[in-house]
Enzyme design. Structure first.
Site, PDB file in Angstrom:
ATOM      1  N   LYS A   1      37.031  -7.280  52.369  1.00  0.00           N
ATOM      2  CA  LYS A   1      37.691  -8.092  53.399  1.00  0.00           C
ATOM      3  C   LYS A   1      39.189  -7.812  53.339  1.00  0.00           C
ATOM      4  CE  LYS A   1      36.623 -12.277  54.422  1.00  0.00           C
ATOM      5  NZ  LYS A   1      36.420 -13.746  54.323  1.00  0.00           N
TER       6      LYS A   1
ATOM      7  N   GLY B   1      43.484  -6.334  60.922  1.00  0.00           N
ATOM      8  CA  GLY B   1      42.441  -5.934  59.988  1.00  0.00           C
ATOM      9  C   GLY B   1      42.780  -6.151  58.529  1.00  0.00           C
TER      10      GLY B   1
ATOM     11  N   ASP C   1      28.958 -18.191  63.460  1.00  0.00           N
ATOM     12  CA  ASP C   1      29.222 -16.915  62.802  1.00  0.00           C
ATOM     13  C   ASP C   1      29.644 -17.096  61.346  1.00  0.00           C
ATOM     14  OD1 ASP C   1      31.535 -17.924  64.470  1.00  0.00           O
ATOM     15  OD2 ASP C   1      32.620 -16.526  63.191  1.00  0.00           O
TER      16      ASP C   1
END
Length: 505
Positions: A118, A131, A263
């Site tokens: 991550k 990101g 999610d």
């Protein structure tokens, strides 16, 4: 390759089971290289649990692999696609916008564990994001996941924290970047099925469901054979049971996830995605910490209801699998979904009630005992007592470790406190088994919000990881606190109270 060979420097992450899924459910994409990767923290205890040596993970090859500086020609790293209802509003494409699934490592008991990065760079699902992750966000997830593991609540774990050597822009300032190396039984979510249904229809849902059964619910196929039951109904019910038990466990220790979007709901019953989560200090049933939960959708007392709502959204994708004639008449499929959802309600209510009885040391089923149990949390709320300190003090009285003085001091009204304690003694189970069960249900230590925030601030601003290491070690066994960690039990002073938590992405 034998991944249990503790003398091997071979890469233990040599599997990518998600390649069995239809192409449309993921995108193969490598992590983005970073300038100066370094290993900040390696979770030695977790590696020991998996039966793996630390050697490769501490090697130059291991560090580069986990930081994104590798060619990955044989690993097929990928970003997973998923959709989701975020605060009740549907988003058709979310996905791993800053995460890369490297594959699975094989443990010493032949279990395959996901290894995901991550903060490892942009993917096709990034939607304008950079990101990357901040060091603070990675520290938060590390500490909360260790706290969960110490509390024996199913959870994803942090295998390592990597420094990238790069800075990340957050809140108009440059802060240290980091990568979390996360492990999980699975990263499949409710949103994964919503995405599969939207992109590929019933065939995509079936492929994803079959994958879950094969890798994570093998008993479902056996159930189908023995009970002549639709295996997808059996799978849905098994998911409902795990989710009900998980949310009950959260609530019994005062945990608030903060962002229970579809999610963010794992389908293997693990806690996942620790963003603006928090453990309560003083007990309030409608407590909210998350800065983005402006309507209290995910308050402490709403979590079971939201779990049910999320499972309804999952059921909508499963309906074509419940009955072959779904396209002609959906009524039967809808009816078939109701039984597992009812099981969820029953399991949650029983798990929460049983857990509360265990916390109080009450095993009797008399009317007086039942009334006492039902009034316990309103009493704690009415006295504005610290949730963890109250049940810890109660346990120490039951253990005979101290007098009732400290427990009584938690009550603002001493006479009311004396009456409550006397009533508790009249209904509680005095057996050693009950007292032992109380301690197993009542931690002495939690990941206090103000301490987690202080650990983040120390690391981000002063490169000081002392408090982080103290917390990560102490939280491994939250039921027994050493003398030099007594201060970690303290509730926050008024000026230390954390009123809002943030995602940190």
């Amino acid at each position: 390759m034998n991944t249990s060979d503790n003398n091997s420097l071979d890469n233990p992450i040599q599997h990518q089971t998600y390649l069995a899924l239809p192409d449309g459910l993921y995108s193969e994409v490598p992590p983005v290289r970073v300038e100066q990767p370094s290993l900040l923290v390696l979770n030695h205890d977790l590696l020991t649990r998996y039966g793996l040596s630390t050697d490769w993970f501490e090697s130059a090859d291991g560090i580069n692999f986990l930081a994104g500086n590798h060619d990955y020609a044989e690993q097929h790293p990928m970003a997973m696609g998923y959709a989701g209802h975020q605060f009740g509003h549907y988003s058709p494409q979310l996905g791993d916008g800053r995460a890369h699934m490297l594959g699975q490592l094989k443990t010493n008991n032949d279990q395959f564990i996901d290894v995901q990065l991550k903060g490892s760079g942009r993917t096709p699902y990034s939607r304008g994001g950079d990101g990357r992750a901040t060091l603070g966000a990675v520290i938060r997830e590390y500490l909360i996941s260790e706290a969960m593991a110490g509390l024996k609540i199913p959870t994803t774990r942090t295998l390592a924290m990597m420094a990238t050597g790069d800075k990340v822009m957050r809140d108009y300032q440059m802060v240290p970047g980091a990568i979390q190396v996360r492990t999980a039984t699975s990263h499949i979510r409710v949103g994964s099925f919503q995405y599969a249904y939207a992109k590929l229809g019933a065939s995509g849902v079936k492929a994803l469901a079959d994958f879950l059964i094969t890798h994570h619910y093998p008993d479902v196929s056996e159930h189908e054979v023995s009970d002549n039951k639709n295996k997808y109904v059996a799978l849905f019910e098994a998911i409902c049971v795990r989710q009900a038990n998980l949310i009950a466990q959260w609530m019994l220790v005062g945990f608030i996830h903060g962002v229970m979007n579809t999610d963010n709901m794992s389908l293997v019953g693990e806690s996942i995605d620790f963003g603006p989560c928090a453990f309560m200090d003083e007990f309030k049933a409608n407590k909210v910490f998350s800065s983005i939960d402006r309507e209290s959708r995910y308050a402490w007392d709403q979590q079971a209801n939201i779990g049910y709502w999320n499972l309804q959204r999952l059921a909508e994708t499963f309906l074509p699998l419940f009955d072959d004639k779904f396209n002609e008449d959906s009524d039967k499929s809808i009816e078939m979904a109701q039984a597992p959802l009812s099981v969820y309600v029953t399991v949650f209510q029983q798990a929460f009630q049983d857990g509360l009885k265990q916390k109080l040391g009450v095993t009797a089923s008399t009317q007086d005992a039942d009334d006492f149990i039902n009034e316990a949390l309103p009493t704690v709320a009415g006295e504005s007592m610290d949730f963890t300190q109250f049940f810890d003090a109660l346990t120490r009285v039951a253990q005979g470790d101290e007098s009732e003085t400290q427990l009584l001091s938690l009550f603002s009204n001493q006479e009311k406190g004396e009456q409550w304690i006397a009533r508790w003694h009249s209904v509680r189970d005095l057996s050693s088994e009950s007292v032992k069960a109380m301690r197993a249900a009542n931690p002495a230590l939690i990941a206090r919000n103000h301490q987690v925030e202080q650990a983040i601030e120390d690391a981000m601003e002063r490169d000081d990881f002392a408090l982080f290491h103290r917390l990560s070690q102490a939280l491994k066994n939250p039921y027994s606190v050493s003398g030099d960690n007594r201060d970690l039990q303290a509730a926050p002073m008024p000026e230390q109270r954390v009123l809002r938590t943030f995602c940190g992405t």
